[in-house]
Design a protein around this motif. Sequence first.
Motif, short mmCIF file in Angstrom:
data_model
loop_
_atom_site.label_atom_id
_atom_site.label_comp_id
_atom_site.label_asym_id
_atom_site.label_seq_id
_atom_site.Cartn_x
_atom_site.Cartn_y
_atom_site.Cartn_z
N GLU A 46 -2.31 5.21 27.75
CA GLU A 46 -2.57 4.13 26.74
C GLU A 46 -3.89 4.04 26.32
O GLU A 46 -3.94 3.70 25.07
N ARG A 47 -4.80 4.58 26.95
CA ARG A 47 -6.16 4.64 26.32
C ARG A 47 -5.95 5.46 25.16
O ARG A 47 -6.62 5.22 23.99
N THR A 48 -5.29 6.83 25.08
CA THR A 48 -5.24 7.52 24.10
C THR A 48 -4.57 6.97 22.91
O THR A 48 -4.83 7.27 21.75
N ARG A 49 -3.39 6.37 23.30
CA ARG A 49 -2.51 5.88 22.20
C ARG A 49 -3.38 4.71 21.56
O ARG A 49 -3.32 4.45 20.40
N GLU A 50 -4.39 4.11 21.97
CA GLU A 50 -4.87 2.78 21.48
C GLU A 50 -5.94 3.48 20.43
O GLU A 50 -6.24 2.89 19.49
N ARG A 51 -6.67 4.59 21.03
CA ARG A 51 -7.44 5.37 19.98
C ARG A 51 -6.87 5.77 18.78
O ARG A 51 -7.48 5.62 17.84
N VAL A 52 -5.75 6.20 18.77
CA VAL A 52 -4.91 6.78 17.77
C VAL A 52 -4.41 5.64 16.88
O VAL A 52 -4.76 5.59 15.65
N LEU A 53 -4.07 4.32 17.58
CA LEU A 53 -3.49 3.24 16.78
C LEU A 53 -4.98 2.67 15.80
O LEU A 53 -4.98 2.13 14.74
N ALA A 54 -6.17 2.81 16.48
CA ALA A 54 -7.33 2.24 16.10
C ALA A 54 -7.84 3.07 14.86
O ALA A 54 -8.18 2.72 13.66
N ALA A 55 -7.48 4.37 14.94
CA ALA A 55 -8.06 5.29 13.80
C ALA A 55 -6.79 5.08 12.84
O ALA A 55 -7.19 5.03 11.53
N VAL A 56 -5.64 4.91 12.94
CA VAL A 56 -4.81 4.61 11.84
C VAL A 56 -5.09 3.18 11.07
O VAL A 56 -5.08 3.30 9.95
N ARG A 57 -5.60 2.18 12.06
CA ARG A 57 -5.86 0.95 10.93
C ARG A 57 -7.12 1.24 10.57
O ARG A 57 -7.27 0.70 9.21
N GLN A 58 -8.28 1.86 11.03
CA GLN A 58 -9.48 2.23 10.26
C GLN A 58 -9.44 2.94 9.04
O GLN A 58 -9.76 2.56 7.82
N LEU A 59 -8.46 4.05 8.78
CA LEU A 59 -8.27 4.68 7.83
C LEU A 59 -7.09 4.18 6.84
O LEU A 59 -7.08 4.96 5.84
N HIS A 60 -6.25 3.18 7.31
CA HIS A 60 -5.35 2.56 6.42
C HIS A 60 -4.27 3.71 6.37
O HIS A 60 -4.06 3.96 5.17
N TYR A 61 -4.01 4.55 7.19
CA TYR A 61 -3.27 5.69 7.22
C TYR A 61 -1.83 5.15 6.96
O TYR A 61 -1.37 4.25 7.75
N THR A 62 -0.90 5.69 6.26
CA THR A 62 0.56 5.55 6.27
C THR A 62 1.29 6.77 5.99
O THR A 62 0.67 7.69 5.61
N ARG A 63 2.42 6.88 6.52
CA ARG A 63 3.09 8.37 6.57
C ARG A 63 3.60 8.38 4.96
O ARG A 63 3.97 7.47 4.48
N ASN A 64 3.54 9.68 4.66
CA ASN A 64 4.06 10.07 3.27
C ASN A 64 5.60 9.77 3.32
O ASN A 64 6.23 10.77 3.88
N ALA A 65 5.96 9.00 2.33
CA ALA A 65 7.50 8.48 2.44
C ALA A 65 8.32 9.76 1.92
O ALA A 65 9.53 9.96 2.27
N HIS A 66 7.72 10.50 0.82
CA HIS A 66 8.56 11.28 0.17
C HIS A 66 8.78 12.43 1.41
O HIS A 66 9.70 13.16 1.49
N VAL A 67 7.53 13.15 2.12
CA VAL A 67 7.81 14.11 3.28
C VAL A 67 8.76 13.62 4.20
O VAL A 67 9.65 14.33 4.73
N THR A 68 8.65 12.07 4.87
CA THR A 68 9.57 11.62 5.77
C THR A 68 11.13 11.64 5.00
O THR A 68 11.93 12.23 6.01
#
Length: 361
Positions: A46-68
Amino acid sequence: MSGDSPTGSRRSRSRRPTLADVARLAGVSTTTASFVINNRPAQISERTRERVLAAVRQLHYTRNAHVTALRRRRAQTLGIHFHDYQGGQFARDPVLGPVLIGVAQAARSHAYHLVVFTGAPDRDGEVPVEAFLDGRADGLIYVHAPPGDRLMAELAEVELPCVVVFNRYAPPNLGFVDADNITGAQEAVRYLAALGHRRIAHFTHGIPNSNLEDRIHGYRLALEACGLPFDPRLLVRGEPWLDAAAALAVVRRLERPPTAVIAFNDALAVQVIHAARACGLRVPEDLSVVGFDNSTYATVVTPALTTMAQPLVEMGRLAATSLIQLVGGAPPSECRHLAPMQLIERGSTAPATARRRSRWR
């Protein structure tokens, strides 16, 4: 701050953050970051999961819709096209607007985007079927396809999933969502007959429209079922659009004029009310008026309009969910729906009275 840092302002302006940026900031592998972002099952703390999600929020990361979309072989997007509506007028239409709201609600709840096809910018006239086959949408909602429509026939011949709205006579390999206009018209006639009306007119347009033809059919069926003779002079059609004042003037000259009018839709019913008032008829004392749709027109007129309501927002939702089912492989036979209409009684109708005939003269 360094310009090549994943959180640097220069980077945020020059390119969108990548999965590698998220993994680097969270201090994990790209595989771990991907598992977390895509919510895939894996032995991740859970700790690792939270670090990843925090990085997602900090970077405003979104999946590339075209690649998906390429990976899934889907665009995760529904298309919608309104027949013969230009310049976004459908959004202001009191019938089509609610349908669009319902489509958008259902698309969002199923994590689909929505793209509105407004035509082919480089071609005049009818929209070619190729305009919908470029991969932008997984399927198409086609609204108000008229009887014998070329585009509807061509959509039935290609592999693009399609749901037609407001035409129950769509080809069998397409889905459809429509209101039960035949039964709705029958209910309107039965309602007026129960109020004592024996001369019931139907005012409608002359445009190619399956709903229009269904309402005429229901009107005639109900007259027969109620023991009321069909008088062709009381079925007044426009060429192509009906002028309510002219239609009222025609039936007013009959030896036995109608005591009630069923109009094709609320907009026409409102015109009938205004035309009646202009020639000295009171609604509903001298003339009862019924519309169709339960659109915004029904409540902005005095008296408020009795109408046969279409569940427009729900029909939009049903169209979108049916299209998503088709995209997922459901057979078209499971995606063809008739929605019931509901009589909404308001102030434009009243029991027939003996003094009505004299008021028409």
